[in-house]
Scaffold this motif. Structure first.
Motif, PDB file in Angstrom:
ATOM      1  N   SER A 565       8.783  12.140   1.108  1.00  0.00           N
ATOM      2  CA  SER A 565       7.688  12.662   1.945  1.00  0.00           C
ATOM      3  C   SER A 565       6.647  11.610   2.283  1.00  0.00           C
ATOM      4  CB  SER A 565       7.016  13.849   1.241  1.00  0.00           C
ATOM      5  OG  SER A 565       6.433  13.426   0.007  1.00  0.00           O
ATOM      6  N   THR A 566       6.747  10.434   1.655  1.00  0.00           N
ATOM      7  CA  THR A 566       5.775   9.357   1.915  1.00  0.00           C
ATOM      8  C   THR A 566       6.525   8.031   2.070  1.00  0.00           C
ATOM      9  OG1 THR A 566       5.478   8.925  -0.456  1.00  0.00           O
ATOM     10  CG2 THR A 566       3.990  10.544   0.571  1.00  0.00           C
ATOM     11  N   GLU A 567       5.767   7.015   2.459  1.00  0.00           N
ATOM     12  CA  GLU A 567       6.231   5.629   2.522  1.00  0.00           C
ATOM     13  C   GLU A 567       7.483   5.467   3.395  1.00  0.00           C
ATOM     14  OE1 GLU A 567       6.513   4.640  -1.620  1.00  0.00           O
ATOM     15  OE2 GLU A 567       4.338   4.378  -1.824  1.00  0.00           O
ATOM     16  N   LYS A 568       8.385   4.579   2.978  1.00  0.00           N
ATOM     17  CA  LYS A 568       9.534   4.237   3.812  1.00  0.00           C
ATOM     18  C   LYS A 568      10.465   5.436   4.019  1.00  0.00           C
ATOM     19  CE  LYS A 568      12.313   1.686   6.229  1.00  0.00           C
ATOM     20  NZ  LYS A 568      13.042   0.531   5.702  1.00  0.00           N
ATOM     21  N   ALA A 571       9.265   7.500   6.863  1.00  0.00           N
ATOM     22  CA  ALA A 571       9.551   6.906   8.171  1.00  0.00           C
ATOM     23  C   ALA A 571      10.994   7.171   8.597  1.00  0.00           C
ATOM     24  CB  ALA A 571       9.286   5.405   8.113  1.00  0.00           C
ATOM     25  N   ILE A 572      11.912   7.104   7.651  1.00  0.00           N
ATOM     26  CA  ILE A 572      13.318   7.356   7.974  1.00  0.00           C
ATOM     27  C   ILE A 572      13.517   8.807   8.383  1.00  0.00           C
ATOM     28  CG2 ILE A 572      15.650   7.473   7.003  1.00  0.00           C
ATOM     29  CD1 ILE A 572      14.913   5.044   5.262  1.00  0.00           C
ATOM     30  N   LEU A 573      12.965   9.744   7.605  1.00  0.00           N
ATOM     31  CA  LEU A 573      13.113  11.162   7.940  1.00  0.00           C
ATOM     32  C   LEU A 573      12.485  11.485   9.284  1.00  0.00           C
ATOM     33  CD1 LEU A 573      12.454  13.019   4.540  1.00  0.00           C
ATOM     34  CD2 LEU A 573      14.635  12.417   5.587  1.00  0.00           C
ATOM     35  N   CYS A 574      11.342  10.883   9.587  1.00  0.00           N
ATOM     36  CA  CYS A 574      10.691  11.134  10.874  1.00  0.00           C
ATOM     37  C   CYS A 574      11.519  10.603  12.032  1.00  0.00           C
ATOM     38  CB  CYS A 574       9.299  10.499  10.879  1.00  0.00           C
ATOM     39  SG  CYS A 574       8.114  11.376   9.828  1.00  0.00           S
ATOM     40  N   GLY A 591       2.025  15.474  14.438  1.00  0.00           N
ATOM     41  CA  GLY A 591       1.094  16.285  13.661  1.00  0.00           C
ATOM     42  C   GLY A 591       0.919  15.795  12.238  1.00  0.00           C
ATOM     43  N   ILE A 592       1.967  15.175  11.703  1.00  0.00           N
ATOM     44  CA  ILE A 592       1.892  14.660  10.327  1.00  0.00           C
ATOM     45  C   ILE A 592       0.941  13.473  10.250  1.00  0.00           C
ATOM     46  CG2 ILE A 592       3.193  13.490   8.504  1.00  0.00           C
ATOM     47  CD1 ILE A 592       5.625  15.123   9.345  1.00  0.00           C
ATOM     48  N   ALA A 593       1.071  12.572  11.231  1.00  0.00           N
ATOM     49  CA  ALA A 593       0.267  11.350  11.272  1.00  0.00           C
ATOM     50  C   ALA A 593       0.433  10.566   9.965  1.00  0.00           C
ATOM     51  CB  ALA A 593      -1.195  11.686  11.549  1.00  0.00           C
ATOM     52  N   GLU A 594      -0.676  10.323   9.258  1.00  0.00           N
ATOM     53  CA  GLU A 594      -0.631   9.530   8.031  1.00  0.00           C
ATOM     54  C   GLU A 594      -0.415  10.392   6.787  1.00  0.00           C
ATOM     55  OE1 GLU A 594      -0.589   6.257   8.139  1.00  0.00           O
ATOM     56  OE2 GLU A 594      -0.730   6.438  10.312  1.00  0.00           O
ATOM     57  N   ASN A 595      -0.315  11.699   6.959  1.00  0.00           N
ATOM     58  CA  ASN A 595      -0.174  12.606   5.818  1.00  0.00           C
ATOM     59  C   ASN A 595       1.272  12.658   5.329  1.00  0.00           C
ATOM     60  OD1 ASN A 595      -2.907  13.426   5.970  1.00  0.00           O
ATOM     61  ND2 ASN A 595      -2.374  14.760   7.704  1.00  0.00           N
ATOM     62  N   PHE A 628      14.390   4.234   0.642  1.00  0.00           N
ATOM     63  CA  PHE A 628      14.800   5.641   0.677  1.00  0.00           C
ATOM     64  C   PHE A 628      15.120   6.084  -0.749  1.00  0.00           C
ATOM     65  CE2 PHE A 628      17.562   9.278   1.241  1.00  0.00           C
ATOM     66  CZ  PHE A 628      16.921   9.967   2.255  1.00  0.00           C
ATOM     67  N   LYS A 629      14.631   7.260  -1.118  1.00  0.00           N
ATOM     68  CA  LYS A 629      14.789   7.746  -2.492  1.00  0.00           C
ATOM     69  C   LYS A 629      15.797   8.893  -2.548  1.00  0.00           C
ATOM     70  CE  LYS A 629      10.050   6.468  -3.710  1.00  0.00           C
ATOM     71  NZ  LYS A 629       8.714   6.963  -4.151  1.00  0.00           N
TER      72      LYS A 629
END
Length: 652
Positions: A565-568, A571-574, A591-595, A628-629
């Motif tokens: 849900s955060t970091e790299k 970005a992949i999921l988005c 809508g997510i932006a930096e969240n 990616f985790k």
């Protein structure tokens, strides 16, 4: 007396329905088989990974039953035919001088075949080899062992003396630095002191009667068959010649009538007359004529034997026949199989036998998928009479790597060879399933869903059962990221059980197949299936080969989103959601932006697009997986079937 008569009558009636076959095969110290035992059926299909021993199993039968010259030669074995571990164990005992020489035994190769269900005629052949009190079983054993005059103690002491002298020659310090494997290679194995015997029954001093043994035969269509050579009758050992030569010579006698008058035609032929004249002229120049001889030569035509005529024949095929040399390998393979089966099919011919084992190795060779399917659907008919009943004189054993063929043979007759505790073990696919309504339902499911893809689990040493297509697409990618190996390198099969069918496949594992099995299932929080995962874990907790791992959240996808849900990972999921849902996905990302990604909102967009999302995600992380985790329950599961290698520190 009356009771004995009744017993005989019953035995006679039963014999009408019996068909003799090798019901059990036991192998000791032969090639990859250290100690091995397998139950066989009148029709047996054998599956398993490469180098598991399928060909060795067929060869072991040939050592007892084959009448071919090649097998006669092979019965005197080589060192490489001994199980490697048995040779190493012997040599280690020899170099261990604390073991008294007379306590060390040289390995013996033994192959024991148990015959059962013989009819009256077959009983007359095997009666000397019966091995139980009821006279319903007979055994034949091939043994390759040291000759009776072999002095093992003397041989061991000689080997130990050789090593001691070598140590004195190079010095103890240098000798101690030699790896054990090289020391073992220095030792001799007295293969020249071994010989083979074939004996019947349980009394190994009774050699099998050669005449009776010749009534039981073994025909092998091996994987490396030379179809072109076998389809020509030019060689006595060729299959076509053997088929043609199986008839009486009188059956071909009328062919000789066509050759009458050929000698006169030869004498009248101008070309041949010219050749004879030129030879005589040259002979006049270099030889002497006497009153008892001259230099006139002639050519005479001798009527050929039947064998000579048969050697001139070869098979052609199709409406526009061409020589077999011009055929494709697939067509010649089918011709070869057909020729062999025609050779064994007529029990009334001159050289028929009381019993014949047919080993059909990799019948799929050079055949496309449709032909493989067609061949597989008809294999069982090869050992049946016109009325659909099994013949009494043939046992068919098939080995195959073809998913098209293996899924067409009844799983009741399919046995898988696999490694368990570092030993080759046999396991019939449906072994262990009972006759309850539930178990019958499981069998029906397996017969339907063990298709050409899922059958791959029987060629693997690890199996992973997943719920759906998303996990099936992504697990191989996660496995490679976590282990640095592909699932193929690790001999791992991933099976999609389509929702709730875990227990059907797990029944196979529980009943004895496979060494490691991982189940990945959803927690299904808030649904009717909420407790299914925990219940599954409870049922199989006593089976050490099975590990059940359950998602932390309700589904696989939600655990995946939560872990990234955060970091790299974010970005992949988005990036993926904008491909799968171009409009809604773009709006969500903006809508997510930096969240962090909101799990429920993201999942709502992919819930109806799971397979497409999984495919696009697999493509993305195949190209770039840094950051990616993988969900924790999956990495823990992977570690159970592929334990991480210990990290060695510099001092190790």
């Amino acid at each position: 007396m009356f009771e004995r008569a009744n017993e005989y009558s019953l035995a006679f009636l039963l014999s009408k329905y019996l068909r003799m076959y090798v019901s059990k095969l036991e192998i000791e110290n032969y090639r990859n088989f250290k100690e091995f035992s397998i139950d066989l059926k009148p029709l047996t299909q054998i599956m398993g990974e490469n180098n598991i021993g399928k060909s060795n199993l067929l060869d072991s039968l040939g050592l007892i039953f084959s009448q071919e010259v090649s097998f006669f030669k092979r019965r005197t074995l080589e060192i490489s035919d001994f199980n490697y571990d048995s040779i190493i164990a012997l040599k280690k005992e020899i170099i261990d001088t604390s073991i008294v020489a007379d306590k060390i035994s040289y390995p013996t190769i033994k192959i024991k075949a148990t015959l059962t269900d013989f009819d009256e005629k077959q009983e007359a052949v095997v009666t000397e080899w019966t091995s139980n009190d009821e006279f319903t079983e007979a055994t034949l054993t091939y043994s390759f062992a040291p000759i009776s005059s072999f002095n093992s103690v003397e041989e061991i002491e000689l080997q130990r003396k050789f090593l001691k002298e070598y140590e004195e020659e190079i010095g103890s310090d240098a000798y101690m630095k030699i790896p054990e494997s090289e020391i073992l290679n220095l030792l001799n194995f007295p293969i020249s002191k071994y010989h083979y015997r074939i004996y019947g029954g349980n009394q190994n001093e009774t050699l099998a009667n050669t005449y009776h043994l010749n009534q039981l035969k073994f025909e092998l269509l091996d994987a490396l068959r030379d179809a072109k050579t076998e389809l020509s009758a030019s060689r006595n050992s060729g299959l076509l010649f053997r088929v043609l030569n199986a008839n009486e010579e009188t059956d071909y006698q009328d062919l000789k009538k066509q050759l009458v008058g050929l000698q006169k035609a030869i004498e009248d032929n101008k070309a041949i007359s010219g050749i004879k004249t030129r030879i005589s002229e040259q002979l006049d120049k270099i030889s002497l004529s006497t009153e008892n001889s001259n230099n006139i030569v002639d050519l005479i035509f001798a009527l050929p034997n039947v064998d000579d005529l048969l050697r001139k024949l070869s098979l052609i095929y199709n409406d526009n026949p061409i020589k077999i040399e011009r055929n494709g390998t697939g067509r010649n393979n089918l011709l070869f199989i057909s020729l062999m089966l025609s050779f064994i099919e007529d029990p009334k011919r001159l050289q028929s036998t009381y019993f014949r084992i047919v080993g059909l190795e990799e019948p799929e060779a050079h055949l496309h998928a449709n032909l493989q399917n067609h061949l597989a659907q008809n294999l069982e008919t090869l050992i049946k009479n016109g009325d659909g009943k099994y013949r009494k004189d043939i046992q068919l054993i098939i080995t195959s790597h073809s998913n098209h063929i293996t899924t067409k043979i009844d799983f009741e007759n399919t046995v898988v060879l696999h490694y368990k505790e570092n030993k080759v073990q046999p396991h019939y696919i449906l072994e262990g399933f009972g006759n309850t309504a539930e178990e019958k339902k499981q069998i029906s499911y397996l017969k339907k869903y063990l298709d050409s893809e899922n059958i791959n689990l029987f060629y693997s040493r690890k199996v992973v059962l997943v719920e759906g297509i998303s996990e099936k697409l992504l697990f191989p990618v996660f496995y490679k990221i976590h282990t640095k190996e592909t699932i193929e390198q690790s001999s791992c099969a991933v099976i999609n059980v389509n929702g709730l069918a875990f227990k059907n496949f797990l029944g196979i594992i529980k009943n004895g197949f496979h060494s490691k099995c991982l189940v990945l299932t959803d927690r299904d929080t808030g649904t009717a299936s909420e407790n299914r995962g925990e219940a599954l874990r409870e049922v199989y907790k006593s089976v050490p080969e099975i590990e059940v791992k359950i998602t932390t959240l309700s589904t696989f996808e939600k655990d995946l989103i939560a872990a990234n849900s955060t970091e790299k990972g974010k970005a992949i999921l988005c990036s993926v959601i904008k491909i799968v849902r171009p409009i809604a996905g773009k709006a969500l990302v903006e809508g997510i932006a930096e969240n962090p990604i909101d799990i429920e909102s993201f999942f709502a967009l992919i819930e109806g697009y799971k397979s497409e999302f999984a495919l696009q995600l697999a493509l993305h992380i195949n190209n770039d997986n840094i950051g990616f985790k993988i969900p924790e329950y999956i990495t823990e599961g992977i570690d159970t079937i592929h334990p991480p290698k210990p990290i060695l520190n510099a001092s190790s």
